[in-house]
Design a protein around this motif. Structure first.
Motif, PDB file in Angstrom:
ATOM      1  N   GLN A 158       0.840  -1.206   0.000  1.00 18.97           N
ATOM      2  CA  GLN A 158       0.000   0.000   0.000  1.00 18.97           C
ATOM      3  C   GLN A 158       0.875   1.256   0.000  1.00 18.97           C
ATOM      4  OE1 GLN A 158      -3.180   0.580  -0.304  1.00 18.97           O
ATOM      5  NE2 GLN A 158      -3.449   2.657   0.470  1.00 18.97           N
ATOM      6  N   ILE A 161       1.842   1.824  -3.415  1.00 23.46           N
ATOM      7  CA  ILE A 161       0.725   2.359  -4.211  1.00 23.46           C
ATOM      8  C   ILE A 161       0.652   3.878  -4.026  1.00 23.46           C
ATOM      9  CG2 ILE A 161      -1.797   2.397  -4.508  1.00 23.46           C
ATOM     10  CD1 ILE A 161      -1.879  -0.521  -3.555  1.00 23.46           C
ATOM     11  N   THR A 162       0.730   4.307  -2.762  1.00 19.59           N
ATOM     12  CA  THR A 162       0.591   5.748  -2.502  1.00 19.59           C
ATOM     13  C   THR A 162       1.784   6.519  -3.084  1.00 19.59           C
ATOM     14  OG1 THR A 162       1.618   5.569  -0.324  1.00 19.59           O
ATOM     15  CG2 THR A 162      -0.759   5.406  -0.388  1.00 19.59           C
ATOM     16  N   ILE A 165       1.205   6.841  -6.797  1.00 23.53           N
ATOM     17  CA  ILE A 165       0.230   7.899  -7.108  1.00 23.53           C
ATOM     18  C   ILE A 165       0.939   9.260  -7.062  1.00 23.53           C
ATOM     19  CG2 ILE A 165      -1.848   9.081  -6.272  1.00 23.53           C
ATOM     20  CD1 ILE A 165      -2.834   6.346  -5.220  1.00 23.53           C
ATOM     21  N   GLN A 271     -13.956  -0.847   0.815  1.00 20.27           N
ATOM     22  CA  GLN A 271     -12.781   0.023   0.631  1.00 20.27           C
ATOM     23  C   GLN A 271     -13.021   1.010  -0.503  1.00 20.27           C
ATOM     24  OE1 GLN A 271      -9.384  -0.555  -1.625  1.00 20.27           O
ATOM     25  NE2 GLN A 271      -7.918  -0.256   0.043  1.00 20.27           N
ATOM     26  N   GLN A 272     -13.794   0.581  -1.496  1.00 18.33           N
ATOM     27  CA  GLN A 272     -14.027   1.443  -2.651  1.00 18.33           C
ATOM     28  C   GLN A 272     -15.265   2.324  -2.511  1.00 18.33           C
ATOM     29  OE1 GLN A 272     -11.939   1.852  -5.328  1.00 18.33           O
ATOM     30  NE2 GLN A 272     -10.513   0.665  -4.110  1.00 18.33           N
ATOM     31  N   ASN A 277     -11.501   6.909  -4.097  1.00 16.94           N
ATOM     32  CA  ASN A 277     -11.002   7.368  -5.397  1.00 16.94           C
ATOM     33  C   ASN A 277     -11.732   8.592  -5.950  1.00 16.94           C
ATOM     34  OD1 ASN A 277      -8.726   5.746  -5.716  1.00 16.94           O
ATOM     35  ND2 ASN A 277     -10.068   3.983  -6.046  1.00 16.94           N
ATOM     36  N   ILE A 280      -8.915  10.665  -4.703  1.00 16.12           N
ATOM     37  CA  ILE A 280      -7.655  10.432  -5.430  1.00 16.12           C
ATOM     38  C   ILE A 280      -7.763  10.907  -6.881  1.00 16.12           C
ATOM     39  CG2 ILE A 280      -6.061   8.609  -6.237  1.00 16.12           C
ATOM     40  CD1 ILE A 280      -5.889   9.044  -3.223  1.00 16.12           C
ATOM     41  N   ASN A 309      -1.140  11.056   2.223  1.00 14.51           N
ATOM     42  CA  ASN A 309      -1.494   9.644   2.022  1.00 14.51           C
ATOM     43  C   ASN A 309      -0.274   8.738   2.240  1.00 14.51           C
ATOM     44  OD1 ASN A 309      -3.119   7.492   1.347  1.00 14.51           O
ATOM     45  ND2 ASN A 309      -3.150   7.904  -0.845  1.00 14.51           N
ATOM     46  N   PHE A 367      -8.419   6.967   6.187  1.00 18.12           N
ATOM     47  CA  PHE A 367      -8.370   5.843   5.235  1.00 18.12           C
ATOM     48  C   PHE A 367      -6.997   5.177   5.287  1.00 18.12           C
ATOM     49  CE2 PHE A 367      -7.085   4.284   1.024  1.00 18.12           C
ATOM     50  CZ  PHE A 367      -8.123   3.417   0.705  1.00 18.12           C
ATOM     51  N   GLY A 372      -7.323   1.419   3.939  1.00 13.16           N
ATOM     52  CA  GLY A 372      -6.452   1.346   2.756  1.00 13.16           C
ATOM     53  C   GLY A 372      -5.530   0.139   2.827  1.00 13.16           C
ATOM     54  N   TRP A 376      -6.014  -4.780   1.908  1.00 15.54           N
ATOM     55  CA  TRP A 376      -5.115  -5.608   1.086  1.00 15.54           C
ATOM     56  C   TRP A 376      -4.426  -6.670   1.932  1.00 15.54           C
ATOM     57  CZ3 TRP A 376      -6.013  -5.602  -3.810  1.00 15.54           C
ATOM     58  CH2 TRP A 376      -6.452  -4.441  -4.455  1.00 15.54           C
TER      59      TRP A 376
HETATM   60  C1  BGC Z   1      -6.944   1.460  -3.082  1.00 15.85           C
HETATM   61  C2  BGC Z   1      -6.898   2.312  -4.307  1.00 15.85           C
HETATM   62  C3  BGC Z   1      -6.613   3.741  -3.906  1.00 15.85           C
HETATM   63  C4  BGC Z   1      -5.374   3.815  -3.052  1.00 15.85           C
HETATM   64  C5  BGC Z   1      -5.169   5.191  -2.499  1.00 15.85           C
HETATM   65  C6  BGC Z   1      -5.644   1.560  -2.348  1.00 15.85           C
HETATM   66  O1  BGC Z   1      -5.665   0.771  -1.198  1.00 15.85           O
HETATM   67  O2  BGC Z   1      -7.191   0.120  -3.435  1.00 15.85           O
HETATM   68  O3  BGC Z   1      -8.128   2.220  -4.990  1.00 15.85           O
HETATM   69  O4  BGC Z   1      -6.445   4.543  -5.044  1.00 15.85           O
HETATM   70  O5  BGC Z   1      -5.445   2.909  -1.968  1.00 15.85           O
HETATM   71  O6  BGC Z   1      -4.097   5.256  -1.619  1.00 15.85           O
END
Ligand code: BGC
Length: 465
Positions: A158, A161-162, A165, A271-272, A277, A280, A309, A367, A372, A376
């Protein structure tokens, strides 16, 4: 220590790495695999800054542009549907190798696209890689990690992922001046190559090896990951659990596991549909709606949201193996409810951009501390080894399906219910998410994956009162 015991210890340390070097291997493995998370974050966000240039260069209508933006989500749906079966069949490592190749190849092809069709095809396959990575990365890390630090290691995904982004926003911003959308997409080739090279050297998951019947390789795998004397015991526990497990989709419906499957799907959807998003993907537009004076100010605020984030995810990583999954989830969903309630109220009372920004930051903090990363993490640890891939497929499919619905309906919802009404609807869904987590999510902190599996078996055996 006498000479012979020195020699003996030298010999054993050359055969099996000591705990320290094993720990390094585990952390390195998780770090490299998490590059798949970075590509997930990068490739889902990079489109936001590239979209206007695509529209001009390819002379797209609004509908065509919407399609070009959304096509990667479609790919992610397909990728996550296929990934479960494929990781179970060919192994976690092979799937990550292939995904790294795909990420690199289709990043370049997106950058070279000559029109809507070639662009959409390339982005569809990037999306498929996102879908596969979103499942395989947490699953692979979770199967390698020692129980004590599994939460932190899986949550590196995660974090990546952040970061992905954030990097996408930065690259979009840096290349916007020269309208160079091609490099915006193609720059993903760099992390893809690092992931590819890393995966060539990283080991296969010992749990998957055991499942395939490669006992010696599984044992060597656990040793390489620093399990030392505990390697035999860990393998025995895995083998014991495997013996009781059944293959196939029908096993997803066994009484205890059925609940696990539903918990995973529920977490994924919540989560969604709690709206992450919308922030985001649309935060500059939301802040402009709230009265931010210029696009530039709104984009800067969006960048601050991105940094927040990342930072909060680090905090979550430090806490998840101490405070546990449940506590963080409850704190998170409660905080998200209050924050979104506040954002709705700020819109309702026209209190201005700063109040909305404050509420959005509070929401991101809430989140990022729980829902977040912990979603996962939980979907990578709550299923038995034999069905882990397939069950995770159902959960990740739910993530991408719900993501699609939320991203595709947000602007219409704003039109229909107004910004205040929209955020209050999401706040209400957060209340439902809190109740769901309180009622159904088990605590898995510090337990081996096999112990978690036993929890569900007992659940299934409970007499119906
Ligand atoms: C989510 C994504 C989201 C991201 C933001 C992830 O855990 O699955 O959909 O964009 O977190 O940090």
């Amino acid at each position: 220590m006498d000479q012979s015991s020195h020699a003996a210890s030298r010999k054993s340390s050359s055969a099996t790495p000591g705990p320290a070097s094993g720990r390094v291997t585990v952390i390195l493995t998780a770090g490299v695999a998490a590059l798949g998370g970075l590509l997930f974050g990068f490739d889902t966000s990079v489109i936001s800054g590239a979209m206007l240039f695509l529209k001009t260069d390819f002379r797209l209508t609004d509908v065509q542009l919407e399609f070009a933006v959304g096509v990667a989500l479609g790919g992610a749906l397909v990728g996550s549907a296929l990934a479960g079966y494929s990781t179970d069949r060919w192994g976690r490592r092979w799937m990550l190798l292939v995904t790294a190749l795909g990420f690199g190849l289709f990043a370049v092809l997106s950058g070279l696209a000559t029109g809507l069709v070639s662009f959409s095809v390339a982005r569809f396959f990037v999306g498929a890689c996102i879908g596969i990575a979103s499942l395989t990365v947490p699953l692979y890390i979770s199967e390698m990690a020692p129980a004590r630090i599994r939460g932190a290691l899986v949550s590196l995904n995660q974090l990546a992922i952040t970061v992905g982004i954030g990097v996408a926003y930065f690259i979009d911003y840096a290349l916007a001046g020269s309208s160079n959308w091609r490099w915006m997409f193609a720059s993903a080739v760099l992390p893809a190559i690092i992931l590819l090279i890393g995966m060539i050297f990283l080991p296969e998951s010992p749990r998957w090896l055991a499942r395939q019947g490669f006992r010696e390789r599984a044992l060597a795998g656990f040793r390489r990951l620093g399990r030392g004397d505990e390697a035999e015991a860990e393998l025995a526990e895995v083998e014991g659990a495997l013996q009781e497990e059944q293959e196939g989709f029908s096993s997803l419906l066994q009484p205890g596991f059925r609940v696990a499957v539903l918990v995973g799907i529920g977490l994924a959807i919540f989560q969604q549909i709690t709206g992450i998003n919308t922030i985001i993907y649309y935060s500059p537009s939301i802040l402009r709606m709230a009265g931010y004076p210029s696009d530039k100010a709104a984009i800067l605020a969006a960048a601050i949201i991105g940094v927040a984030n990342v930072l909060i995810t680090v905090v979550s990583i430090l806490l998840v193996d101490r405070l546990g999954r449940r506590f963080l989830l409850l704190l998170s969903t409660a905080g998200m409810t209050v924050a979104l309630g506040f954002v709705g109220a700020a819109f309702y009372r026209h209190t201005g951009g700063m109040a909305v920004f404050g509420g959005v930051i509070a929401y991101i903090f809430s989140f990022g501390i729980g829902l977040g990363p912990v979603m996962w993490l939980l979907i990578s640890e709550i299923y038995p080894t034999k069905i882990r891939g397939k069950a995770m497929s159902l959960a990740t499919l739910s993530v991408w399906g719900a993501n699609w619905v939320v991203a595709g309906t947000f602007l219409s919802l704003i039109h229909a219910a107004g910004p205040a009404g929209t955020f209050w609807i999401y706040a209400f869904i957060c209340v439902l998410a809190f109740i769901f987590c309180y009622a159904f999510v088990p605590e898995t902190k510090g337990q081996s994956l096999e112990a978690i599996e036993r929890h569900w078996r007992h659940f299934g055996e409970k007499p119906a009162a």
